[in-house]
Design a protein around this motif. Sequence first.
Motif, short mmCIF file in Angstrom:
data_model
loop_
_atom_site.label_atom_id
_atom_site.label_comp_id
_atom_site.label_asym_id
_atom_site.label_seq_id
_atom_site.Cartn_x
_atom_site.Cartn_y
_atom_site.Cartn_z
N MET A 1 26.28 65.50 38.14
CA MET A 1 25.41 65.35 36.96
C MET A 1 24.34 64.28 37.20
O MET A 1 23.16 64.47 36.95
CB MET A 1 26.27 65.01 35.73
CG MET A 1 25.49 64.96 34.43
SD MET A 1 24.79 66.59 34.04
CE MET A 1 23.89 66.21 32.57
N THR A 2 24.84 63.09 37.75
CA THR A 2 23.88 62.00 38.01
C THR A 2 22.86 62.42 39.06
O THR A 2 21.66 62.16 38.92
CB THR A 2 24.62 60.73 38.51
OG1 THR A 2 25.75 60.55 37.68
CG2 THR A 2 23.73 59.52 38.47
N THR A 3 23.36 63.11 40.13
CA THR A 3 22.44 63.56 41.18
C THR A 3 21.40 64.50 40.59
O THR A 3 20.19 64.37 40.85
CB THR A 3 23.22 64.29 42.30
OG1 THR A 3 24.29 63.47 42.69
CG2 THR A 3 22.36 64.61 43.48
N ASP A 4 21.87 65.43 39.77
CA ASP A 4 20.96 66.40 39.16
C ASP A 4 19.92 65.69 38.29
O ASP A 4 18.72 66.00 38.36
CB ASP A 4 21.79 67.38 38.31
CG ASP A 4 20.93 68.44 37.65
OD1 ASP A 4 20.14 69.07 38.38
OD2 ASP A 4 21.02 68.61 36.42
N PHE A 5 20.40 64.71 37.52
CA PHE A 5 19.48 63.95 36.66
C PHE A 5 18.43 63.21 37.50
O PHE A 5 17.23 63.27 37.21
CB PHE A 5 20.29 62.97 35.79
CG PHE A 5 19.46 61.89 35.18
CD1 PHE A 5 18.60 62.16 34.12
CD2 PHE A 5 19.50 60.59 35.68
CE1 PHE A 5 17.81 61.17 33.56
CE2 PHE A 5 18.71 59.60 35.13
CZ PHE A 5 17.86 59.88 34.07
N LEU A 6 18.90 62.54 38.57
CA LEU A 6 17.97 61.77 39.40
C LEU A 6 16.96 62.67 40.10
O LEU A 6 15.77 62.36 40.16
CB LEU A 6 18.75 60.96 40.46
CG LEU A 6 19.53 59.76 39.92
CD1 LEU A 6 20.36 59.11 41.02
CD2 LEU A 6 18.59 58.73 39.29
#
Length: 150
Positions: free
Chosen positions: A1-6
């Motif tokens: 999720m964090t990777t996708d957001f970044l």
Amino acid sequence: MTTDFLLAWMHHLCFLGMAAALAMQWALLSPSRPLPLAALGRTDACYGSLAGLILAIGAARVAWGPKGMDFYLDNPIFWAKIGVFLAVGAVSAFPTINYLRWRQQARHTPDFHPAATDIVKVRTAIKIQAAGWAALPILAAAMARGLGHS
Ligand code: HEM
């Protein structure tokens, strides 16, 4: 999720940066005053670097995004987006070649100023790129929502 957001955040930053670099080139390319060739070269280099970055980030989003690779690879709208991106990239070679040529000529002839017709041609290439730019977010939004899947 964090990777996708970044990745999504960086994708948008690159997009905005490229639009700004294109607008800056347009503003700098005035036929009525001396061309700031060094600034044009820097702006173009920035534009090219961001294009490379957005391509890498886009590829990472395809590979690691939560929707899975097939969501994009099976969608003709994704390929239309890639096609427009590559076409805009091909058109962007024209200003780059001219900036390099002009800088080379300016080294030999200090008061060199490009012909007005050449400046107009480069401005036309920028207008064509801007049209491609208008299409990219439309294709991106359609692709993200799965339009194009039969
Ligand atoms: C200058 C070129 C590009 C622009 C202006 C652009 C623009 C956008 C925008 C606005 C979105 C958000 C769509 C939305 O959520 O509604 C997006 C998402 C995305 N883009 Fe790009 N993009 C560009 C290049 C690329 C490239 C070259 C690739 C692939 C190699 C790519 C892959 C993606 C992916 C995978 C998403 C996520 C879609 C989703 O949420 O399902 N983009 N792009």
